[in-house]
Design an enzyme around this catalytic site. Sequence first.
Site, mmCIF file in Angstrom:
data_model
loop_
_atom_site.group_PDB
_atom_site.id
_atom_site.type_symbol
_atom_site.label_atom_id
_atom_site.label_comp_id
_atom_site.label_asym_id
_atom_site.label_seq_id
_atom_site.Cartn_x
_atom_site.Cartn_y
_atom_site.Cartn_z
ATOM 1 N N HIS A 128 0.935 -1.318 0.074
ATOM 2 C CA HIS A 128 0.014 -0.125 -0.239
ATOM 3 C C HIS A 128 0.702 1.221 0.148
ATOM 4 O O HIS A 128 2.096 1.253 -0.265
ATOM 5 C CB HIS A 128 -1.144 0.075 1.157
ATOM 6 N N GLU A 165 -1.645 0.496 7.906
ATOM 7 C CA GLU A 165 -1.037 -0.622 7.380
ATOM 8 C C GLU A 165 0.103 -0.175 6.496
ATOM 9 O O GLU A 165 1.384 -0.261 6.609
ATOM 10 C CB GLU A 165 -1.877 -1.605 6.633
ATOM 11 N N HIS A 220 2.955 -6.843 4.584
ATOM 12 C CA HIS A 220 1.812 -6.312 4.865
ATOM 13 C C HIS A 220 1.334 -6.522 6.254
ATOM 14 O O HIS A 220 2.106 -7.170 7.112
ATOM 15 C CB HIS A 220 0.874 -7.229 3.910
ATOM 16 N N GLU A 301 1.974 -11.205 6.105
ATOM 17 C CA GLU A 301 0.956 -10.536 6.942
ATOM 18 C C GLU A 301 1.674 -10.576 8.222
ATOM 19 O O GLU A 301 1.522 -11.662 9.054
ATOM 20 C CB GLU A 301 -0.212 -11.144 6.661
HETATM 21 ZN ZN LIG Z 1 -1.918 -5.233 2.661
#
Ligand SMILES: [Zn+2]
Length: 347
Positions: A128, A165, A220, A301
């Site tokens: 992102h 994030e 992430h 993640e």
């Molecule tokens: Zn993400």
Amino acid sequence: MTGSAARPPRRSALLRATTAAAVAVPLCTAGWFGWRALDHSGPAGAAAAPATSSPGSAPAAEPPAPTATDQPATDQPAATGTPLTPPVAPAPTDSGPTGGAPSAGTPAPPADTATGLAGRTVLLDPGHNPGNSAHTAEINRQVDIGNTRKECDTTGTETNAGYSEAEYTLDVSRRARAILTARGAKVVLAQDGDRPWGPCIDERARAGADAHADVALSVHGDGGPASGSGFHVIMPARVVAGKADNAAIVDPSHRLGLLLRERFHAATGEPYADYTAKDGLDTRSDLGGLNLSTVPKVFIECGNMRNSTDAKRMTDPQWRQQAAQGIADALTAFLTTQEKTEERHGS
Ligand SMILES: [Zn+2]
């Protein structure tokens, strides 16, 4: 989050039901539930205990063990009677001997890898972009990921307190860059807070090849249900469709995935996710960043930002340093054991 919007039926309904300006984080979370409903309809409440007995509990400073990469660690059943509490994270020290680390408390890199990455290039992809939320038109544009089309990028998730994030991924990536650079590697970031939005996922996928990288990794934080916690690694499924052909990277990416699960767990004490994936590992064919990559690549993640325990950790700079350490250690192990693996396969 990694593209929860990929499930077309659910996403389409959500997109129709929400305005672009209001989408951002609620869509990310709602999409996650849609994904659970679509792909994981089995009972999830009795999630397996975090695999605290996994082989990944070795000390972070331990040198890479080449043979370990060939072991199918996912087949190991969780030992019954194992305490459910996550392993204790390495106690931070004040020694901080690594000059390149951005904060004190950084464990020393393994002695044999201190300069072992000279000539190697790593592509880090911070998921992102903090500016995505202000550029919804640009990031909602559809791009071709080989087997389907998908949004250019998403805003990602955030903690309940508003730590995004995108901020998290950029910070951890920069910390990992410092560690890897100190070990001699050239590190390229897909974005370094130096552009207003994006890049799109197809450009992120190309970034590894563009940088002539030996390996790539996308960072992430997840946006799962508040009751779930833990980290998981996402590896590429084989996708040969349209412009995508990642067949050559599936095996080495799997090797990287196993190393990352082991080293991240060892460095952070974070348990395997108890709400998604299996034993901390998932394999997906719906992520452009993996479908279109031509260099070995995985996603991590690092935790569930909607879970209070994980959010507290991920908001802590010292924990983020540990996360970066685990990521850097995994990449180092991958790069310093690759030749041996290839020799074995070639003999
Ligand atoms: Zn993400």
